[in-house]
Motif scaffolding. Structure first.
Motif, short mmCIF file in Angstrom:
data_model
loop_
_atom_site.label_atom_id
_atom_site.label_comp_id
_atom_site.label_asym_id
_atom_site.label_seq_id
_atom_site.Cartn_x
_atom_site.Cartn_y
_atom_site.Cartn_z
N MET A 67 0.77 -1.19 -0.10
CA MET A 67 -0.05 -0.17 -0.07
C MET A 67 0.86 1.43 0.02
O MET A 67 0.50 2.23 -0.52
N ARG A 68 2.16 1.34 0.42
CA ARG A 68 2.79 2.34 0.65
C ARG A 68 3.64 2.65 -0.42
O ARG A 68 4.21 3.89 -0.54
N ALA A 69 3.48 1.96 -1.68
CA ALA A 69 4.17 2.31 -2.65
C ALA A 69 3.58 2.91 -3.91
O ALA A 69 2.43 2.67 -3.76
N PRO A 70 4.15 3.88 -4.24
CA PRO A 70 3.46 4.88 -5.32
C PRO A 70 2.96 4.11 -6.40
O PRO A 70 3.49 3.13 -6.76
N ALA A 71 1.54 4.35 -6.85
CA ALA A 71 0.71 3.48 -7.58
C ALA A 71 0.57 4.09 -9.03
O ALA A 71 0.30 3.30 -9.91
N GLN B 212 -1.30 8.54 0.84
CA GLN B 212 -0.39 9.69 0.39
C GLN B 212 1.09 9.08 0.82
O GLN B 212 1.46 8.85 1.78
N VAL B 213 2.04 9.67 -0.23
CA VAL B 213 3.45 9.50 -0.09
C VAL B 213 3.98 10.77 -0.49
O VAL B 213 3.92 11.23 -1.42
N VAL B 214 4.86 11.28 0.59
CA VAL B 214 5.51 12.70 0.57
C VAL B 214 6.96 12.53 0.96
O VAL B 214 7.38 11.59 1.67
N THR C 290 10.66 9.99 3.79
CA THR C 290 9.49 9.76 3.18
C THR C 290 8.45 9.46 4.29
O THR C 290 8.66 8.71 5.21
N LEU C 291 7.46 10.40 4.13
CA LEU C 291 6.20 10.34 4.80
C LEU C 291 4.98 9.86 4.41
O LEU C 291 4.79 9.74 3.09
N LEU C 292 4.21 9.04 5.06
CA LEU C 292 3.50 8.20 4.40
C LEU C 292 2.07 8.49 5.55
O LEU C 292 2.04 8.83 6.72
#
Length: 459
Positions: free
Chosen positions: A258-262, A279-281, A287-289
Protein backbone atom coordinates in the motif's frame (compact mmCIF):
# COMPACT_ATOMS: atom_id res chain seq x y z
CA UNK A 1 19.42 6.71 26.57
CA UNK A 2 17.02 4.38 24.72
CA UNK A 3 14.35 5.64 22.34
CA UNK A 4 11.59 4.36 24.69
CA UNK A 5 12.44 7.00 27.31
CA UNK A 6 10.44 10.24 27.59
CA UNK A 7 11.17 13.06 25.19
CA UNK A 8 13.60 15.73 26.29
CA UNK A 9 12.10 18.95 27.76
CA UNK A 10 13.44 20.95 24.80
CA UNK A 11 11.73 18.61 22.35
CA UNK A 12 8.43 18.77 24.24
CA UNK A 13 8.56 22.56 24.28
CA UNK A 14 9.27 22.68 20.54
CA UNK A 15 6.24 20.45 19.91
CA UNK A 16 3.98 22.59 22.10
CA UNK A 17 5.24 25.75 20.43
CA UNK A 18 4.40 24.35 16.99
CA UNK A 19 0.88 23.37 18.08
CA UNK A 20 0.25 26.70 19.81
CA UNK A 21 1.46 28.62 16.77
CA UNK A 22 -0.73 26.53 14.48
CA UNK A 23 -3.85 27.16 16.56
CA UNK A 24 -3.21 30.89 16.93
CA UNK A 25 -2.10 31.66 13.38
CA UNK A 26 -4.55 29.21 11.85
CA UNK A 27 -7.41 30.74 13.85
CA UNK A 28 -9.02 27.43 14.71
CA UNK A 29 -11.33 26.99 17.72
CA UNK A 30 -9.30 24.02 18.92
CA UNK A 31 -6.43 21.82 17.83
CA UNK A 32 -5.14 18.57 19.29
CA UNK A 33 -1.99 16.70 18.31
CA UNK A 34 0.01 13.68 19.38
CA UNK A 35 3.30 12.03 18.44
CA UNK A 36 4.13 8.35 18.64
CA UNK A 37 7.62 6.86 18.81
CA UNK A 38 8.51 3.16 18.82
CA UNK A 39 4.81 2.30 18.91
CA UNK A 40 4.16 4.33 22.08
CA UNK A 41 2.57 7.77 22.43
CA UNK A 42 5.49 10.00 23.35
CA UNK A 43 3.75 13.39 23.49
CA UNK A 44 0.34 15.00 23.17
CA UNK A 45 -0.82 18.58 23.34
CA UNK A 46 -3.77 20.79 22.55
CA UNK A 47 -4.90 24.41 22.36
CA UNK A 48 -8.39 25.86 22.50
CA UNK A 49 -10.08 29.24 22.25
CA UNK A 50 -11.94 28.36 25.46
CA UNK A 51 -9.51 28.21 28.37
CA UNK A 52 -9.67 24.96 30.27
CA UNK A 53 -11.55 23.14 27.53
CA UNK A 54 -8.70 21.79 25.44
CA UNK A 55 -9.44 18.52 23.60
CA UNK A 56 -7.42 15.44 24.48
CA UNK A 57 -6.58 12.04 23.03
CA UNK A 58 -10.15 10.82 23.62
CA UNK A 59 -11.89 13.74 21.86
CA UNK A 60 -13.34 12.88 18.46
CA UNK A 61 -12.87 15.06 15.40
CA UNK A 62 -14.06 14.28 11.90
CA UNK A 63 -11.13 12.96 9.83
CA UNK A 64 -12.47 13.28 6.27
CA UNK A 65 -10.38 11.52 3.64
CA UNK A 66 -8.24 9.63 6.15
CA UNK A 67 -11.31 7.38 5.94
CA UNK A 68 -10.08 6.30 2.49
CA UNK A 69 -7.11 4.51 4.01
CA UNK A 70 -9.46 2.35 6.09
CA UNK A 71 -11.47 1.51 2.96
CA UNK A 72 -8.26 0.61 1.13
CA UNK A 73 -7.28 -1.81 3.93
CA UNK A 74 -10.67 -3.55 3.58
CA UNK A 75 -10.09 -3.94 -0.16
CA UNK A 76 -6.59 -5.33 0.38
CA UNK A 77 -8.07 -7.88 2.77
CA UNK A 78 -10.37 -9.06 -0.02
CA UNK A 79 -7.33 -9.43 -2.26
CA UNK A 80 -5.34 -11.34 0.33
CA UNK A 81 -8.26 -13.74 0.80
CA UNK A 82 -8.33 -14.43 -2.92
CA UNK A 83 -11.79 -12.92 -3.44
CA UNK A 84 -10.47 -10.33 -5.91
CA UNK A 85 -7.37 -9.50 -7.88
CA UNK A 86 -6.24 -5.88 -7.93
CA UNK A 87 -6.18 -6.04 -11.74
CA UNK A 88 -9.80 -7.19 -11.89
CA UNK A 89 -12.13 -4.82 -13.73
CA UNK A 90 -14.81 -3.47 -11.41
CA UNK A 91 -17.51 -4.97 -13.63
CA UNK A 92 -16.41 -8.48 -12.64
CA UNK A 93 -17.59 -7.96 -9.06
CA UNK A 94 -19.83 -4.88 -9.16
CA UNK A 95 -21.67 -4.77 -12.50
CA UNK A 96 -23.73 -1.94 -13.88
CA UNK A 97 -21.81 1.06 -12.56
CA UNK A 98 -21.02 2.63 -15.93
CA UNK A 99 -17.32 2.55 -15.00
CA UNK A 100 -16.90 -1.20 -15.07
CA UNK A 101 -13.69 -1.32 -17.11
CA UNK A 102 -11.61 0.47 -14.46
CA UNK A 103 -9.58 -1.84 -12.23
CA UNK A 104 -9.54 -2.16 -8.47
CA UNK A 105 -5.89 -1.10 -8.50
CA UNK A 106 -6.72 2.08 -10.45
CA UNK A 107 -9.50 2.96 -8.00
CA UNK A 108 -7.21 2.45 -4.99
CA UNK A 109 -4.48 4.67 -6.45
CA UNK A 110 -6.74 7.32 -8.07
CA UNK A 111 -5.68 6.50 -11.60
CA UNK A 112 -9.07 5.29 -12.88
CA UNK A 113 -9.78 8.60 -14.60
CA UNK A 114 -12.95 9.30 -12.60
CA UNK A 115 -14.11 12.82 -11.77
CA UNK A 116 -12.86 14.28 -8.51
CA UNK A 117 -16.35 15.01 -7.15
CA UNK A 118 -19.97 13.92 -7.48
CA UNK A 119 -22.50 15.91 -9.51
CA UNK A 120 -23.91 18.95 -7.65
CA UNK A 121 -24.91 19.68 -4.95
CA UNK A 122 -21.63 19.50 -3.01
CA UNK A 123 -21.64 16.07 -1.36
CA UNK A 124 -19.76 17.10 1.78
CA UNK A 125 -22.43 19.58 2.84
CA UNK A 126 -25.60 17.73 1.82
CA UNK A 127 -27.27 14.58 3.21
CA UNK A 128 -26.26 11.26 1.72
CA UNK A 129 -29.92 10.66 0.91
CA UNK A 130 -29.43 13.18 -1.91
CA UNK A 131 -27.47 10.43 -3.72
CA UNK A 132 -29.28 7.14 -2.97
CA UNK A 133 -27.80 5.20 -5.91
CA UNK A 134 -24.32 4.82 -7.42
CA UNK A 135 -25.63 6.51 -10.56
CA UNK A 136 -26.28 9.61 -8.44
CA UNK A 137 -22.67 9.53 -7.22
CA UNK A 138 -21.07 9.01 -10.62
CA UNK A 139 -23.35 11.08 -12.85
CA UNK A 140 -23.77 10.61 -16.59
CA UNK A 141 -20.09 11.05 -17.51
CA UNK A 142 -17.99 9.71 -14.62
CA UNK A 143 -14.77 9.33 -16.63
CA UNK A 144 -12.92 12.53 -17.49
CA UNK A 145 -9.45 11.04 -18.13
CA UNK A 146 -8.13 7.88 -19.75
CA UNK A 147 -8.02 5.12 -17.17
CA UNK A 148 -4.55 4.11 -16.02
CA UNK A 149 -2.77 7.08 -17.61
CA UNK A 150 -2.11 9.23 -14.56
CA UNK A 151 -3.19 10.29 -11.11
CA UNK A 152 -6.44 12.19 -10.66
CA UNK A 153 -7.88 12.18 -7.14
CA UNK A 154 -11.45 10.89 -7.05
CA UNK A 155 -13.84 10.82 -4.12
CA UNK A 156 -16.49 8.83 -6.06
CA UNK A 157 -13.83 6.20 -6.77
CA UNK A 158 -13.78 5.31 -3.08
CA UNK A 159 -17.56 5.09 -3.02
CA UNK A 160 -17.18 2.37 -5.65
CA UNK A 161 -14.60 0.59 -3.48
CA UNK A 162 -16.90 0.79 -0.46
CA UNK A 163 -19.73 -0.68 -2.52
CA UNK A 164 -17.36 -3.44 -3.68
CA UNK A 165 -16.63 -4.30 -0.04
CA UNK A 166 -20.34 -4.39 0.75
CA UNK A 167 -21.11 -6.60 -2.24
CA UNK A 168 -18.45 -9.20 -1.44
CA UNK A 169 -18.94 -9.18 2.32
CA UNK A 170 -22.75 -9.09 2.23
CA UNK A 171 -22.79 -6.42 4.94
CA UNK A 172 -22.63 -2.64 5.31
CA UNK A 173 -19.31 -0.85 4.87
CA UNK A 174 -19.32 0.49 8.43
CA UNK A 175 -20.11 -2.92 9.94
CA UNK A 176 -17.33 -4.60 7.96
CA UNK A 177 -14.98 -1.80 9.03
CA UNK A 178 -15.87 -2.26 12.70
CA UNK A 179 -15.49 -6.03 12.58
CA UNK A 180 -12.34 -6.31 10.45
CA UNK A 181 -10.24 -3.26 11.43
CA UNK A 182 -11.52 -1.24 14.37
CA UNK A 183 -12.18 -4.07 16.85
CA UNK A 184 -8.97 -6.02 16.16
CA UNK A 185 -6.84 -2.87 16.52
CA UNK A 186 -8.69 -1.65 19.64
CA UNK A 187 -9.93 1.51 17.91
CA UNK A 188 -13.18 1.85 19.87
CA UNK A 189 -13.22 5.65 19.53
CA UNK A 190 -13.39 5.57 15.72
CA UNK A 191 -17.01 5.63 14.58
CA UNK A 192 -19.16 6.58 11.56
CA UNK A 193 -21.19 8.98 13.70
CA UNK A 194 -19.95 11.35 16.40
CA UNK A 195 -19.76 9.89 19.90
CA UNK A 196 -19.15 12.16 22.89
CA UNK A 197 -16.79 13.68 23.74
CA UNK A 198 -16.41 15.21 20.30
CA UNK A 199 -15.59 18.61 18.82
CA UNK A 200 -18.11 20.67 16.91
CA UNK A 201 -17.27 21.81 13.41
CA UNK A 202 -16.88 25.53 12.76
CA UNK A 203 -16.26 27.92 9.89
CA UNK A 204 -14.13 30.93 10.85
CA UNK A 205 -14.77 34.14 8.91
CA UNK A 206 -11.75 34.89 6.65
CA UNK A 207 -11.66 38.62 7.57
CA UNK A 208 -13.04 38.70 11.10
CA UNK A 209 -12.62 36.68 14.29
CA UNK A 210 -16.16 35.30 14.30
CA UNK A 211 -17.45 31.75 13.74
CA UNK A 212 -20.32 29.90 12.11
CA UNK A 213 -21.32 26.29 12.91
CA UNK A 214 -20.99 23.79 10.07
CA UNK A 215 -23.46 20.96 9.43
CA UNK A 216 -22.32 17.39 10.09
CA UNK A 217 -24.03 15.30 7.42
CA UNK A 218 -24.26 11.54 7.13
CA UNK A 219 -22.61 10.99 3.76
CA UNK A 220 -24.52 7.85 2.77
CA UNK A 221 -22.89 6.10 -0.19
CA UNK A 222 -19.97 8.53 0.03
CA UNK A 223 -19.12 7.34 3.56
CA UNK A 224 -16.12 5.20 2.45
CA UNK A 225 -14.52 8.39 1.10
CA UNK A 226 -14.80 10.55 4.22
CA UNK A 227 -17.33 9.63 6.92
CA UNK A 228 -15.30 8.72 9.99
CA UNK A 229 -14.78 10.43 13.33
CA UNK A 230 -11.69 9.51 15.34
CA UNK A 231 -9.18 10.59 17.99
CA UNK A 232 -5.43 11.11 18.09
CA UNK A 233 -5.05 7.99 20.23
CA UNK A 234 -6.94 5.77 17.80
CA UNK A 235 -5.21 7.20 14.73
CA UNK A 236 -1.79 6.55 16.21
CA UNK A 237 -2.82 2.92 16.71
CA UNK A 238 -3.75 2.89 13.03
CA UNK A 239 -0.39 4.44 12.10
CA UNK A 240 1.48 1.70 13.99
CA UNK A 241 -0.50 -0.90 12.03
CA UNK A 242 0.24 0.81 8.70
CA UNK A 243 3.95 0.82 9.51
CA UNK A 244 4.23 -2.77 10.76
CA UNK A 245 1.16 -4.70 9.67
CA UNK A 246 -0.91 -6.91 11.97
CA UNK A 247 -1.82 -10.48 11.04
CA UNK A 248 -5.29 -9.97 12.52
CA UNK A 249 -5.98 -7.28 9.91
CA UNK A 250 -3.39 -7.23 7.12
CA UNK A 251 0.06 -8.78 6.87
CA UNK A 252 3.18 -6.62 6.77
CA UNK A 253 3.88 -7.28 3.09
CA UNK A 254 0.42 -6.03 2.11
CA UNK A 255 0.69 -2.76 4.03
CA UNK A 256 4.13 -2.33 2.48
CA UNK A 257 2.46 -2.75 -0.91
CA UNK A 258 0.00 0.00 0.00
CA UNK A 259 2.89 2.36 0.73
CA UNK A 260 4.42 2.10 -2.77
CA UNK A 261 3.45 4.81 -5.33
CA UNK A 262 0.76 3.42 -7.63
CA UNK A 263 0.75 6.01 -10.43
CA UNK A 264 2.97 8.84 -11.70
CA UNK A 265 2.38 12.07 -9.77
CA UNK A 266 0.67 15.02 -11.34
CA UNK A 267 2.89 17.29 -13.45
CA UNK A 268 5.03 19.54 -11.28
CA UNK A 269 4.23 17.54 -8.13
CA UNK A 270 7.40 15.49 -7.92
CA UNK A 271 7.63 15.53 -4.11
CA UNK A 272 4.37 13.63 -3.66
CA UNK A 273 2.67 10.50 -4.94
CA UNK A 274 -0.21 8.21 -4.02
CA UNK A 275 -0.02 4.56 -3.09
CA UNK A 276 -3.02 2.31 -2.46
CA UNK A 277 -5.06 4.45 -0.10
CA UNK A 278 -1.98 6.24 1.23
CA UNK A 279 -0.33 9.52 0.32
CA UNK A 280 3.46 9.40 -0.10
CA UNK A 281 5.48 12.58 0.45
CA UNK A 282 9.20 13.28 0.23
CA UNK A 283 10.24 16.01 2.66
CA UNK A 284 13.83 16.83 3.57
CA UNK A 285 15.01 13.43 2.25
CA UNK A 286 12.47 11.72 4.53
CA UNK A 287 9.55 9.64 3.23
CA UNK A 288 6.29 10.43 4.99
CA UNK A 289 3.24 8.23 4.55
CA UNK A 290 -0.34 8.73 5.65
CA UNK A 291 -3.28 10.85 4.60
CA UNK A 292 -4.80 14.27 5.08
CA UNK A 293 -8.51 14.88 5.47
CA UNK A 294 -11.08 17.64 5.49
CA UNK A 295 -14.82 18.08 5.74
CA UNK A 296 -16.75 21.27 6.46
CA UNK A 297 -15.73 22.22 9.99
CA UNK A 298 -12.73 19.90 10.27
CA UNK A 299 -9.13 19.43 9.13
CA UNK A 300 -7.00 16.38 9.89
CA UNK A 301 -3.64 14.84 9.06
CA UNK A 302 -1.80 11.63 9.88
CA UNK A 303 1.84 11.08 8.87
CA UNK A 304 4.29 8.35 9.78
CA UNK A 305 7.90 7.52 8.91
CA UNK A 306 8.80 3.83 8.82
CA UNK A 307 12.53 4.56 8.96
CA UNK A 308 12.25 6.82 12.01
CA UNK A 309 9.41 4.82 13.62
CA UNK A 310 7.67 8.11 14.40
CA UNK A 311 4.07 9.12 13.67
CA UNK A 312 2.14 12.34 14.22
CA UNK A 313 -1.55 13.25 14.15
CA UNK A 314 -3.12 16.72 14.08
CA UNK A 315 -6.88 17.33 14.31
CA UNK A 316 -8.66 20.70 14.26
CA UNK A 317 -12.26 21.92 14.02
CA UNK A 318 -12.24 24.63 11.37
CA UNK A 319 -13.19 24.50 7.70
CA UNK A 320 -10.03 26.38 6.78
CA UNK A 321 -7.18 27.43 9.00
CA UNK A 322 -4.11 25.54 10.18
CA UNK A 323 -2.38 23.50 7.51
CA UNK A 324 -2.69 20.30 9.49
CA UNK A 325 -0.61 18.29 7.01
CA UNK A 326 2.34 20.65 7.38
CA UNK A 327 1.92 20.81 11.16
CA UNK A 328 1.87 17.01 11.50
CA UNK A 329 4.96 16.73 9.31
CA UNK A 330 6.71 19.38 11.43
CA UNK A 331 5.89 17.53 14.66
CA UNK A 332 7.24 14.29 13.24
CA UNK A 333 10.43 15.98 12.09
CA UNK A 334 10.96 17.77 15.41
CA UNK A 335 11.12 14.41 17.16
CA UNK A 336 13.01 12.53 14.45
CA UNK A 337 15.70 15.21 14.13
CA UNK A 338 16.05 16.28 17.77
CA UNK A 339 16.06 12.74 19.10
CA UNK A 340 17.09 10.35 16.30
CA UNK A 341 16.07 6.74 16.55
CA UNK A 342 18.52 4.62 18.54
CA UNK A 343 19.50 1.59 16.41
CA UNK A 344 18.86 -1.89 17.73
CA UNK A 345 22.01 -3.73 18.88
CA UNK A 346 23.81 -5.66 16.18
CA UNK A 347 23.23 -9.38 16.50
CA UNK A 348 24.57 -12.23 14.36
CA UNK A 349 22.22 -14.37 12.29
CA UNK A 350 20.75 -17.29 14.23
CA UNK A 351 22.31 -19.86 11.89
CA UNK A 352 24.85 -20.04 9.08
CA UNK A 353 24.36 -21.79 5.73
CA UNK A 354 27.88 -22.47 4.47
CA UNK A 355 26.76 -22.70 0.85
CA UNK A 356 25.00 -19.35 1.10
CA UNK A 357 27.90 -17.83 3.01
CA UNK A 358 30.17 -18.73 0.09
CA UNK A 359 28.18 -16.36 -2.13
CA UNK A 360 28.94 -13.30 -0.02
CA UNK A 361 31.53 -10.69 -0.93
CA UNK A 362 32.32 -8.86 -4.18
CA UNK A 363 30.61 -9.55 -7.49
CA UNK A 364 31.08 -7.69 -10.73
CA UNK A 365 28.57 -6.66 -13.36
CA UNK A 366 31.03 -5.84 -16.12
CA UNK A 367 33.32 -3.39 -14.34
CA UNK A 368 30.81 -2.33 -11.69
CA UNK A 369 31.59 -3.81 -8.30
CA UNK A 370 28.86 -4.96 -5.90
CA UNK A 371 28.80 -6.54 -2.49
CA UNK A 372 26.46 -9.43 -1.72
CA UNK A 373 25.34 -9.57 1.89
CA UNK A 374 23.21 -12.07 3.80
CA UNK A 375 19.89 -11.08 5.33
CA UNK A 376 17.65 -13.00 7.76
CA UNK A 377 15.62 -15.96 6.45
CA UNK A 378 18.14 -16.66 3.66
CA UNK A 379 17.54 -13.29 2.07
CA UNK A 380 20.33 -11.42 0.30
CA UNK A 381 21.17 -7.84 -0.63
CA UNK A 382 23.24 -6.47 -3.53
CA UNK A 383 24.85 -3.10 -2.86
CA UNK A 384 27.11 -1.13 -5.24
CA UNK A 385 30.52 -0.47 -3.68
CA UNK A 386 31.77 2.13 -6.14
CA UNK A 387 30.14 4.52 -8.60
CA UNK A 388 26.53 4.41 -9.69
CA UNK A 389 24.55 1.24 -9.23
CA UNK A 390 21.25 -0.24 -8.16
CA UNK A 391 20.83 -1.58 -4.65
CA UNK A 392 18.27 -4.28 -4.07
CA UNK A 393 17.06 -6.71 -1.43
CA UNK A 394 15.89 -10.21 -2.35
CA UNK A 395 13.80 -12.80 -0.53
CA UNK A 396 14.59 -16.49 -0.82
CA UNK A 397 12.24 -18.68 -2.88
CA UNK A 398 11.62 -22.42 -2.33
CA UNK A 399 13.28 -23.30 -5.65
CA UNK A 400 16.64 -21.88 -4.55
CA UNK A 401 16.30 -18.55 -6.39
CA UNK A 402 15.66 -15.09 -4.97
CA UNK A 403 12.96 -12.55 -5.84
CA UNK A 404 13.68 -8.80 -5.87
CA UNK A 405 11.85 -6.72 -3.29
CA UNK A 406 12.59 -3.11 -4.17
CA UNK A 407 13.85 -0.64 -6.72
CA UNK A 408 14.82 -1.53 -10.27
CA UNK A 409 14.97 -5.25 -9.51
CA UNK A 410 11.59 -5.52 -7.74
CA UNK A 411 9.99 -8.76 -8.90
CA UNK A 412 13.08 -9.85 -10.86
CA UNK A 413 14.65 -13.27 -10.26
CA UNK A 414 18.24 -13.76 -9.14
CA UNK A 415 19.75 -17.24 -9.47
CA UNK A 416 23.14 -18.78 -8.86
CA UNK A 417 24.19 -20.53 -12.10
CA UNK A 418 26.54 -23.46 -11.53
CA UNK A 419 29.27 -24.90 -13.73
CA UNK A 420 29.49 -28.62 -14.53
CA UNK A 421 31.71 -29.18 -11.48
CA UNK A 422 29.04 -27.73 -9.17
CA UNK A 423 30.77 -24.44 -8.37
CA UNK A 424 28.94 -21.16 -8.92
CA UNK A 425 29.90 -19.82 -12.34
CA UNK A 426 27.95 -16.56 -12.07
CA UNK A 427 24.82 -14.90 -10.73
CA UNK A 428 22.04 -14.21 -13.22
CA UNK A 429 19.79 -11.28 -12.37
CA UNK A 430 17.20 -10.65 -15.05
CA UNK A 431 19.81 -11.61 -17.71
CA UNK A 432 22.52 -9.45 -16.10
CA UNK A 433 25.56 -11.62 -15.31
CA UNK A 434 27.55 -11.00 -12.11
CA UNK A 435 30.97 -12.67 -11.91
CA UNK A 436 33.66 -12.99 -9.26
CA UNK A 437 36.13 -10.98 -11.34
CA UNK A 438 35.43 -8.11 -13.76
CA UNK A 439 34.66 -9.77 -17.11
CA UNK A 440 35.82 -13.12 -15.72
CA UNK A 441 37.24 -15.11 -18.66
CA UNK A 442 36.28 -18.42 -16.97
CA UNK A 443 32.59 -17.46 -16.59
CA UNK A 444 29.74 -17.37 -19.09
CA UNK A 445 29.90 -13.63 -19.81
CA UNK A 446 27.42 -12.56 -22.54
CA UNK A 447 29.35 -11.71 -25.70
CA UNK A 448 32.47 -13.43 -24.37
CA UNK A 449 35.74 -11.83 -23.27
CA UNK A 450 38.56 -10.77 -25.60
CA UNK A 451 41.17 -13.54 -25.80
CA UNK A 452 44.07 -11.18 -25.09
CA UNK A 453 42.51 -10.04 -21.84
CA UNK A 454 43.19 -6.79 -20.01
CA UNK A 455 45.98 -4.59 -21.38
CA UNK A 456 47.68 -1.30 -20.87
CA UNK A 457 48.28 1.54 -23.34
CA UNK A 458 51.02 0.85 -25.90
CA UNK A 459 52.74 4.03 -27.10
Amino acid sequence: MTSSEPLLPTTRRALLHRVATAQAEGRTPSLVAAVQRDGQIAWSGARSCVEGHEPDGDTQFRIGSITKTFTAVLVMRLRDEGLIDLDDPLEKHLPGTGAGHVTVFQLLGHSAGLAAETPAPWWERTPGTTRPELADVLGEGPLIHRSGHGHHYSNPGYTLLGSLVEKLRGDTWDEVLRREILEPLGMDRTTPQAAAPHAGGWAVHPWADVMLPEPAEDLGLMAPAGQLWSTTTDLLRFAAFLARGDERVLRASSVEEMRAPAAPPEAGDWDGAYGLGLQVVRRKSRTLLGHSGSLPGFLAALWFSVEDDVAAVVLSNATSGPLTGAVAADLLEIVAEAEPRIPEPWRPLPQVDEELLALTGPWYWGTYVYELRLLPDRGIELVPLRGAGRSARFRACPDGTWKGLNGYYAGETLRAVRAENGTVDHLDLGSFVFTREPYDRTAAVPGGVDDEGWRGLSL
